[in-house]
Motif scaffolding. Structure first.
Motif, short mmCIF file in Angstrom:
data_model
loop_
_atom_site.label_atom_id
_atom_site.label_comp_id
_atom_site.label_asym_id
_atom_site.label_seq_id
_atom_site.Cartn_x
_atom_site.Cartn_y
_atom_site.Cartn_z
N ASN A 210 61.98 -16.73 100.10
CA ASN A 210 60.72 -16.55 100.84
C ASN A 210 60.45 -15.09 101.16
N ALA A 211 61.51 -14.32 101.36
CA ALA A 211 61.31 -12.89 101.66
C ALA A 211 60.71 -12.16 100.46
N LYS A 212 61.09 -12.59 99.27
CA LYS A 212 60.56 -11.97 98.05
C LYS A 212 59.36 -12.74 97.50
N THR A 213 58.97 -13.79 98.17
CA THR A 213 57.89 -14.69 97.74
C THR A 213 58.02 -15.04 96.27
N THR A 214 59.22 -15.48 95.91
CA THR A 214 59.51 -15.79 94.51
C THR A 214 60.20 -17.14 94.39
N LEU A 215 59.79 -17.88 93.40
CA LEU A 215 60.38 -19.17 93.05
C LEU A 215 61.21 -18.99 91.79
N TYR A 216 62.32 -19.71 91.70
CA TYR A 216 63.19 -19.60 90.53
C TYR A 216 63.48 -20.99 89.95
N LEU A 217 63.83 -20.97 88.67
CA LEU A 217 64.37 -22.16 88.04
C LEU A 217 65.50 -21.72 87.12
N GLN A 218 66.72 -22.00 87.53
CA GLN A 218 67.88 -21.71 86.71
C GLN A 218 68.10 -22.89 85.79
N MET A 219 68.07 -22.63 84.49
CA MET A 219 68.20 -23.70 83.50
C MET A 219 69.46 -23.47 82.70
N GLY B 181 60.76 -16.72 80.45
CA GLY B 181 60.93 -17.56 79.28
C GLY B 181 61.43 -16.77 78.09
N GLY B 182 61.80 -17.49 77.04
CA GLY B 182 62.28 -16.82 75.84
C GLY B 182 62.91 -17.81 74.89
N LEU B 183 63.61 -17.27 73.90
CA LEU B 183 64.29 -18.07 72.89
C LEU B 183 65.78 -18.11 73.21
N VAL B 184 66.34 -19.30 73.24
CA VAL B 184 67.75 -19.47 73.55
C VAL B 184 68.32 -20.58 72.67
N GLN B 185 69.58 -20.47 72.35
CA GLN B 185 70.24 -21.52 71.58
C GLN B 185 70.55 -22.71 72.49
N ALA B 186 70.63 -23.86 71.89
CA ALA B 186 71.02 -25.05 72.63
C ALA B 186 72.36 -24.81 73.33
N GLY B 187 72.43 -25.22 74.59
CA GLY B 187 73.61 -24.98 75.39
C GLY B 187 73.54 -23.71 76.21
N GLY B 188 72.55 -22.89 75.92
CA GLY B 188 72.39 -21.63 76.63
C GLY B 188 71.66 -21.79 77.95
N SER B 189 71.37 -20.65 78.58
CA SER B 189 70.75 -20.63 79.90
C SER B 189 69.59 -19.67 79.95
N LEU B 190 68.65 -19.97 80.82
CA LEU B 190 67.55 -19.08 81.13
C LEU B 190 67.24 -19.21 82.61
N ARG B 191 66.70 -18.16 83.19
CA ARG B 191 66.24 -18.20 84.57
C ARG B 191 64.77 -17.84 84.62
N THR C 145 55.09 -19.85 81.07
CA THR C 145 56.01 -19.03 80.31
C THR C 145 56.70 -19.92 79.28
N GLN C 146 56.80 -19.43 78.05
CA GLN C 146 57.29 -20.24 76.94
C GLN C 146 58.82 -20.25 76.90
N VAL C 147 59.37 -21.43 76.80
CA VAL C 147 60.81 -21.61 76.60
C VAL C 147 61.02 -22.28 75.25
N THR C 148 61.78 -21.64 74.39
CA THR C 148 62.08 -22.17 73.08
C THR C 148 63.59 -22.35 72.97
N VAL C 149 64.02 -23.52 72.54
CA VAL C 149 65.45 -23.82 72.43
C VAL C 149 65.74 -24.18 70.98
N SER C 150 66.59 -23.40 70.35
CA SER C 150 66.94 -23.66 68.96
C SER C 150 68.19 -24.53 68.89
#
Length: 124
Positions: free
Chosen positions: A72-81, A7-17, A118-123
Motif C-alpha cells: 500500500n505504501a508503494k500503491t502497487t499490486l503484485y502477482l508472483q507466478m 509479463g514476458g516469455l518463460v519456459q514451463a516450470g518457470g516464474s514471473l512476477r 501484460t502478456q505472459v507466454t509460457v513455452s
C-alpha cells in the motif's frame, strides 16, 4: 489509473512476477484483482486481495503456484507466478474496485478500474 507490467516469455516450470502500479492516494481502500484472457477465451478471474484486511482469493487452478500481494505504501499490486504451465499463457489484467461483497469478488463487472494488460507466454 493502473499500469501492469512484468509479463514476458518463460519456459514451463518457470516464474514471473507481475506488477500493477496504481496512481492515487486511496489505493489501500480498494480491493485489487488479477484477471487473464487467453486467445479465443473469455477473461477469467485469477486472484484478488482485499484492501481492508489483505485476505486473498484464488482460482483453483493457480492455488499453491500463484501468490497475490500488495504494497500500500508503494500503491502497487503484485502477482508472483511460480511453476508456470502453458495453460497459464494469457494477457493478464489488474483491476480495482471498492466494497466488493464476497460472493462477487470474482466478478469482472465489480471492478471499476482496469490496467492495460501484460502478456505472459509460457513455452512447453
Amino acid at each position: 489509473q493502473l499500469q501492469a507490467s512484468g509479463g514476458g516469455l518463460v519456459q514451463a516450470g518457470g516464474s514471473l512476477r507481475l506488477s500493477c502500479a496504481a496512481s492515487g492516494r486511496t489505493f489501500s481502500g480498494y480491493d485489487m484483482a488479477w484477471f487473464r484472457q487467453a486467445p479465443g477465451k473469455e477473461r477469467e478471474f485469477v486472484s484478488a486481495i482485499r484492501g481492508s484486511n489483505g485476505i486473498t482469493y484464488y482460482q483453483d487452478s493457480v492455488k499453491g503456484r500463484f501468490t497475490i500481494s500488495r504494497d500500500n505504501a508503494k500503491t502497487t499490486l503484485y502477482l508472483q507466478m511460480n511453476s508456470l504451465k502453458p495453460e497459464d499463457a494469457a494477457v493478464y489484467f489488474c483491476a480495482a474496485g471498492r466494497g466488493i461483497i464476497l460472493s462477487s469478488i470474482r466478478v469482472q463487472r465489480m471492478y471499476n478500474y482496469w490496467g492495460q494488460g501484460t502478456q505472459v507466454t509460457v513455452s512447453s
